[in-house]
Design an enzyme around this catalytic site. Structure first.
Site, PDB file in Angstrom:
ATOM      1  N   GLU A  28       0.846  -1.187   0.000  1.00 22.79           N
ATOM      2  CA  GLU A  28       0.000   0.000   0.000  1.00 22.79           C
ATOM      3  C   GLU A  28       0.878   1.233   0.000  1.00 22.79           C
ATOM      4  OE1 GLU A  28      -0.864   2.417   2.629  1.00 22.79           O
ATOM      5  OE2 GLU A  28       0.990   1.726   3.492  1.00 22.79           O
ATOM      6  N   GLU A  30      -0.253   4.826   0.911  1.00 22.29           N
ATOM      7  CA  GLU A  30      -0.570   6.038   1.670  1.00 22.29           C
ATOM      8  C   GLU A  30       0.084   6.126   3.040  1.00 22.29           C
ATOM      9  OE1 GLU A  30      -3.082   5.605  -1.642  1.00 22.29           O
ATOM     10  OE2 GLU A  30      -2.784   4.175  -0.018  1.00 22.29           O
ATOM     11  N   SER A  52      -8.511  -4.734  -1.438  1.00 22.09           N
ATOM     12  CA  SER A  52      -9.440  -4.554  -2.552  1.00 22.09           C
ATOM     13  C   SER A  52      -9.036  -5.342  -3.789  1.00 22.09           C
ATOM     14  CB  SER A  52      -9.562  -3.078  -2.904  1.00 22.09           C
ATOM     15  OG  SER A  52      -8.316  -2.568  -3.326  1.00 22.09           O
ATOM     16  N   ASP A  53      -7.762  -5.603  -3.972  1.00 25.81           N
ATOM     17  CA  ASP A  53      -7.285  -6.297  -5.167  1.00 25.81           C
ATOM     18  C   ASP A  53      -6.267  -7.362  -4.776  1.00 25.81           C
ATOM     19  OD1 ASP A  53      -8.709  -4.337  -6.539  1.00 25.81           O
ATOM     20  OD2 ASP A  53      -6.935  -3.111  -6.907  1.00 25.81           O
TER      21      ASP A  53
END
Length: 85
Positions: A28, A30, A52-53
């Site tokens: 990720e 962020e 999510s993926d």
């Protein structure tokens, strides 16, 4: 384990495979910036992640499921923030 990186593009074709060998389950972007700024300003920070993926399998969460899942995550985060204060 989650890799927090602010680098989206890379020229290492088997990067995700190599990360998996080291036990990395997710990537990720962020929270790398979040924790850098928190450290700079001596603030507390917390990351809550929603999957999510699945890059390896090529699976993606539908728009509807993503919206529903993210809504639940935001409610959990806000509840946690209120309790900490």
């Amino acid at each position: 384990q989650v890799l927090a990186s602010d680098s989206f593009y890379h020229d290492w074709p088997d990067l995700y495979q190599k990360l998996a060998e080291y036990g990395v389950l997710a990537v990720e972007m962020e929270s790398a910036a979040l924790y850098t700024l928190a450290a700079k300003f001596r603030a507390r920070a917390l990351t809550l992640l929603t999957v999510s993926d699945h890059l390896g399998a090529g699976a993606q969460m539908s728009h509807e499921d993503r919206e529903r899942g993210l809504h639940q995550m935001v409610e959990i985060a806000l509840d946690a923030a209120v309790r900490v204060e």
